[in-house]
Scaffold this motif. Structure first.
Motif, PDB file in Angstrom:
ATOM      1  N   GLU A 200       1.124  -0.696   0.267  1.00  0.00           N
ATOM      2  CA  GLU A 200      -0.146   0.287   0.177  1.00  0.00           C
ATOM      3  C   GLU A 200       0.975   1.770  -0.092  1.00  0.00           C
ATOM      4  O   GLU A 200       0.209   2.205  -1.118  1.00  0.00           O
ATOM      5  N   ALA A 201       2.093   1.684   0.619  1.00  0.00           N
ATOM      6  CA  ALA A 201       3.053   2.615  -0.058  1.00  0.00           C
ATOM      7  C   ALA A 201       3.849   2.328  -0.753  1.00  0.00           C
ATOM      8  O   ALA A 201       4.611   3.559  -0.612  1.00  0.00           O
ATOM      9  N   GLY A 202       3.449   1.511  -2.053  1.00  0.00           N
ATOM     10  CA  GLY A 202       3.918   0.891  -3.022  1.00  0.00           C
ATOM     11  C   GLY A 202       5.153   1.070  -3.076  1.00  0.00           C
ATOM     12  O   GLY A 202       5.864   0.991  -4.377  1.00  0.00           O
ATOM     13  N   LEU A 203       6.015  -0.107  -2.052  1.00  0.00           N
ATOM     14  CA  LEU A 203       6.821  -0.237  -2.846  1.00  0.00           C
ATOM     15  C   LEU A 203       6.268  -2.386  -2.640  1.00  0.00           C
ATOM     16  O   LEU A 203       5.798  -2.908  -2.671  1.00  0.00           O
ATOM     17  N   LYS A 204       8.097  -2.896  -2.852  1.00  0.00           N
ATOM     18  CA  LYS A 204       8.385  -3.746  -3.479  1.00  0.00           C
ATOM     19  C   LYS A 204       8.489  -4.587  -1.871  1.00  0.00           C
ATOM     20  O   LYS A 204       9.132  -5.337  -2.314  1.00  0.00           O
ATOM     21  N   PRO A 205       8.243  -5.797  -1.842  1.00  0.00           N
ATOM     22  CA  PRO A 205       8.039  -6.944  -0.472  1.00  0.00           C
ATOM     23  C   PRO A 205       9.166  -7.529  -1.597  1.00  0.00           C
ATOM     24  O   PRO A 205       8.267  -8.000  -2.599  1.00  0.00           O
ATOM     25  N   GLY A 206      10.071  -8.293  -0.476  1.00  0.00           N
ATOM     26  CA  GLY A 206      10.723  -9.548  -1.793  1.00  0.00           C
ATOM     27  C   GLY A 206      12.034  -8.471  -2.360  1.00  0.00           C
ATOM     28  O   GLY A 206      13.416  -8.501  -2.207  1.00  0.00           O
ATOM     29  N   LYS A 207      11.689  -7.095  -2.419  1.00  0.00           N
ATOM     30  CA  LYS A 207      12.505  -6.780  -3.315  1.00  0.00           C
ATOM     31  C   LYS A 207      13.263  -5.520  -2.915  1.00  0.00           C
ATOM     32  O   LYS A 207      14.218  -5.140  -2.362  1.00  0.00           O
ATOM     33  N   ASP A 208      12.329  -4.539  -2.249  1.00  0.00           N
ATOM     34  CA  ASP A 208      12.710  -2.900  -1.964  1.00  0.00           C
ATOM     35  C   ASP A 208      12.931  -3.607  -1.011  1.00  0.00           C
ATOM     36  O   ASP A 208      14.198  -2.944   0.655  1.00  0.00           O
ATOM     37  N   ILE A 209      12.020  -4.350   0.388  1.00  0.00           N
ATOM     38  CA  ILE A 209      12.166  -4.839   1.591  1.00  0.00           C
ATOM     39  C   ILE A 209      12.300  -5.941   1.528  1.00  0.00           C
ATOM     40  O   ILE A 209      11.094  -6.958   1.565  1.00  0.00           O
ATOM     41  N   LYS A 210      13.328  -7.347   1.759  1.00  0.00           N
ATOM     42  CA  LYS A 210      13.744  -8.607   2.274  1.00  0.00           C
ATOM     43  C   LYS A 210      13.120  -8.586   3.509  1.00  0.00           C
ATOM     44  O   LYS A 210      13.331  -8.821   4.047  1.00  0.00           O
ATOM     45  N   ILE A 211      12.112 -10.206   3.761  1.00  0.00           N
ATOM     46  CA  ILE A 211      11.528 -10.148   4.606  1.00  0.00           C
ATOM     47  C   ILE A 211      11.841 -11.981   5.308  1.00  0.00           C
ATOM     48  O   ILE A 211      11.992 -12.459   4.292  1.00  0.00           O
ATOM     49  N   VAL A 212      12.051 -11.798   6.387  1.00  0.00           N
ATOM     50  CA  VAL A 212      12.559 -13.475   6.877  1.00  0.00           C
ATOM     51  C   VAL A 212      11.082 -13.137   7.854  1.00  0.00           C
ATOM     52  O   VAL A 212      11.343 -12.480   8.898  1.00  0.00           O
ATOM     53  N   SER A 213      10.410 -14.370   8.080  1.00  0.00           N
ATOM     54  CA  SER A 213       9.440 -14.898   9.429  1.00  0.00           C
ATOM     55  C   SER A 213      10.067 -16.491   9.964  1.00  0.00           C
ATOM     56  O   SER A 213      10.584 -16.608   9.809  1.00  0.00           O
ATOM     57  N   ILE A 214       9.217 -16.426  11.036  1.00  0.00           N
ATOM     58  CA  ILE A 214       9.126 -18.091  11.505  1.00  0.00           C
ATOM     59  C   ILE A 214       7.772 -17.875  11.772  1.00  0.00           C
ATOM     60  O   ILE A 214       6.593 -16.899  12.133  1.00  0.00           O
ATOM     61  N   ASP A 215       7.053 -19.464  11.472  1.00  0.00           N
ATOM     62  CA  ASP A 215       6.007 -20.244  11.914  1.00  0.00           C
ATOM     63  C   ASP A 215       5.726 -20.647  11.084  1.00  0.00           C
ATOM     64  O   ASP A 215       6.352 -22.603  10.645  1.00  0.00           O
ATOM     65  N   GLY A 216       5.999 -20.841   9.313  1.00  0.00           N
ATOM     66  CA  GLY A 216       5.570 -21.415   8.208  1.00  0.00           C
ATOM     67  C   GLY A 216       3.906 -21.250   8.180  1.00  0.00           C
ATOM     68  O   GLY A 216       3.922 -23.222   7.458  1.00  0.00           O
ATOM     69  N   ILE A 217       3.401 -21.065   8.133  1.00  0.00           N
ATOM     70  CA  ILE A 217       1.530 -21.280   7.520  1.00  0.00           C
ATOM     71  C   ILE A 217       1.803 -21.540   6.112  1.00  0.00           C
ATOM     72  O   ILE A 217       2.439 -20.533   5.465  1.00  0.00           O
ATOM     73  N   LYS A 218       0.527 -21.453   6.017  1.00  0.00           N
ATOM     74  CA  LYS A 218      -0.018 -21.384   4.506  1.00  0.00           C
ATOM     75  C   LYS A 218       0.546 -20.560   3.455  1.00  0.00           C
ATOM     76  O   LYS A 218       1.754 -20.406   2.387  1.00  0.00           O
ATOM     77  N   ASP A 219       0.119 -19.315   4.621  1.00  0.00           N
ATOM     78  CA  ASP A 219      -0.073 -17.707   4.092  1.00  0.00           C
ATOM     79  C   ASP A 219       0.900 -17.612   3.568  1.00  0.00           C
ATOM     80  O   ASP A 219       1.334 -16.462   3.034  1.00  0.00           O
ATOM     81  N   ALA A 220       2.083 -17.610   4.884  1.00  0.00           N
ATOM     82  CA  ALA A 220       3.466 -17.555   4.483  1.00  0.00           C
ATOM     83  C   ALA A 220       4.798 -18.184   3.220  1.00  0.00           C
ATOM     84  O   ALA A 220       4.945 -17.129   2.885  1.00  0.00           O
ATOM     85  N   PHE A 221       3.902 -19.700   3.446  1.00  0.00           N
ATOM     86  CA  PHE A 221       4.224 -19.875   1.847  1.00  0.00           C
ATOM     87  C   PHE A 221       4.146 -19.513   0.512  1.00  0.00           C
ATOM     88  O   PHE A 221       4.734 -19.551  -0.710  1.00  0.00           O
ATOM     89  N   GLN A 222       3.045 -19.317   0.341  1.00  0.00           N
ATOM     90  CA  GLN A 222       2.305 -18.621  -0.579  1.00  0.00           C
ATOM     91  C   GLN A 222       3.179 -17.294  -0.956  1.00  0.00           C
ATOM     92  O   GLN A 222       3.674 -16.576  -2.041  1.00  0.00           O
ATOM     93  N   ALA A 223       3.290 -16.278   0.404  1.00  0.00           N
ATOM     94  CA  ALA A 223       4.030 -15.006  -0.066  1.00  0.00           C
ATOM     95  C   ALA A 223       5.417 -15.213  -0.351  1.00  0.00           C
ATOM     96  O   ALA A 223       5.980 -14.959  -1.455  1.00  0.00           O
ATOM     97  N   MET A 224       6.639 -16.801   0.333  1.00  0.00           N
ATOM     98  CA  MET A 224       7.236 -16.652  -0.898  1.00  0.00           C
ATOM     99  C   MET A 224       6.960 -16.860  -2.021  1.00  0.00           C
ATOM    100  O   MET A 224       8.363 -17.107  -2.725  1.00  0.00           O
ATOM    101  N   ALA A 225       6.260 -18.446  -2.791  1.00  0.00           N
ATOM    102  CA  ALA A 225       5.947 -19.314  -3.196  1.00  0.00           C
ATOM    103  C   ALA A 225       5.969 -17.043  -4.750  1.00  0.00           C
ATOM    104  O   ALA A 225       6.201 -17.266  -6.681  1.00  0.00           O
ATOM    105  N   ASP A 226       4.969 -16.321  -4.440  1.00  0.00           N
ATOM    106  CA  ASP A 226       5.511 -15.044  -5.263  1.00  0.00           C
ATOM    107  C   ASP A 226       6.121 -13.455  -4.584  1.00  0.00           C
ATOM    108  O   ASP A 226       6.206 -13.201  -5.432  1.00  0.00           O
ATOM    109  N   GLY A 227       7.253 -14.588  -4.247  1.00  0.00           N
ATOM    110  CA  GLY A 227       8.769 -13.501  -4.329  1.00  0.00           C
ATOM    111  C   GLY A 227       8.368 -12.466  -3.456  1.00  0.00           C
ATOM    112  O   GLY A 227       9.036 -11.750  -2.955  1.00  0.00           O
ATOM    113  N   LYS A 228       7.172 -12.394  -1.754  1.00  0.00           N
ATOM    114  CA  LYS A 228       7.391 -11.718  -1.377  1.00  0.00           C
ATOM    115  C   LYS A 228       8.019 -11.287   0.427  1.00  0.00           C
ATOM    116  O   LYS A 228       8.343 -11.172   1.073  1.00  0.00           O
TER     117      LYS A 228
END
Ligand code: AHR
Length: 332
Positions: A251-279
């Motif tokens: 929403e701030a007009g930035l690209k997660p995974g490109k402008d800001i790299k993300i690492v997180s903890i748990d392993g829920i499906k939504d996070a795997f989907q976000a990883m598959a989408d490169g976010k």
């Protein structure tokens, strides 16, 4: 010895034995709960859950409910809605109901001694699940089953160190912390910072709790983005906060995974989907599916068998390139 003295001694012995067994009956607590089809008393397990703050927590609750059913236990389940006072009230109610074993996943680490002493005095064993308590008296609970949160933080930190090994300039990190005072928030922060802050190029420029929820993760990330234009990396203490933060970043007009790299903890499906989408770049797994192991410990404790002081859950680390293949296998 005369026959009459023998008879008298025999009567005294029988009377004494009856007194002992009546006293034993009087001291024995009346069992809570119901009986199974064969009329046998079902083991009653009182469990106080943290709340329903995350996808991880929902999976953990389901695992516990399913496993209690499969084990044939009567589960008395209470949701504390992330409030310590609710958990203390639930534990007191379990004591009053004379359950066989009490389990709980403590919202925060401190402030448990009084209620745990009450359970001990009532003769009801306690098992800690998922999160630890901070107490000097280790006799207040029988065992603690859950993840090594420090190691999870270290794994997230090591990923960052490896990824940015050739970077020279400052690497600015925003940290979305879990619930203040909770074991995973304290330990993940420690594990991550112990690894990362050895190198002065890594700087934590924003750091605040998002209470392990998606909504709070988004809200806090929005504030981070307003205050700092130079965030390179987000370390989120759980996936739900990371997913909320992704919305704020987009929403701030930035690209997660490109402008800001993300690492997180748990392993829920939504996070795997976000990883598959490169976010999201990297997810450190924290395993919520520990219901069957918990019930095994509950049965052993009830049967007065020895159990280890600490039972660790098994977990892995997943990167972006593994996400698409792993996604169909995720159970939570
Ligand atoms: O205690 C485990 C943590 O609690 C999980 O990482 C988080 O998602 C949950 O709310």
């Amino acid at each position: 010895m005369s026959r009459s003295i023998t008879r008298t001694l025999g009567a005294v012995a029988v009377a004494a034995a009856m007194t002992v067994s009546l006293a034993a009956c009087a001291g024995k607590k009346a069992p809570a709960g119901s009986a199974d089809a064969g009329g046998q008393h079902k083991l009653v397990f009182g469990f106080s859950q943290v709340g329903a703050e995350s996808g991880w927590r929902s999976a953990n609750t389901k695992s516990i409910q399913d496993a209690a059913k499969a084990a044939g236990f009567e589960l008395k389940f209470s949701d504390a809605q992330q409030k310590q006072e609710n958990q203390i009230a639930a534990i007191r109610s379990f004591i009053q109901q004379k359950v066989d074993v009490i389990g709980f996943s403590p919202v925060v680490t401190t402030g448990w001694d009084t209620v745990l002493k009450e359970a001990k005095t009532a003769g009801i064993p306690v098992i800690l699940t998922d999160r630890a308590v901070d107490t000097q008296d280790k006799t207040l609970y029988k065992t603690f089953i859950g993840s090594d949160f420090v190691k999870e933080g270290t794994s997230a930190g090591q990923w960052l160190v490896d990824t940015e090994k050739s970077a020279t300039g400052p690497v600015n990190i925003a940290e979305l912390e879990g619930t203040t005072g909770s074991a995973p928030a304290i330990d993940r922060k420690k594990g991550f910072e112990d690894v990362v802050l050895k190198d002065p190029k890594f700087k934590i420029i924003a750091d605040q709790t998002g209470d392990f929820t998606r909504a709070k993760g988004k809200e806090v990330m929005e504030a981070f983005l307003k205050a700092h234009k130079d965030i390179n990396v987000l370390f989120a203490h759980n996936d739900d906060m990371a997913v909320g933060a992704i919305q704020a970043i987009e929403e701030a007009g930035l690209k997660p995974g490109k402008d800001i790299k993300i690492v997180s903890i748990d392993g829920i499906k939504d996070a795997f989907q976000a990883m598959a989408d490169g976010k999201i770049e990297e997810v450190v797994e924290c395993n919520p599916l520990i219901g069957p192991q918990i019930m095994d410990l509950v049965q052993k404790i009830h049967d007065k068998q020895d159990v280890p002081d600490r039972v660790l859950s098994k977990e892995g680390v997943f990167s972006k390139d593994q996400a698409a293949a792993e996604l169909p296998n995720r159970q939570y």
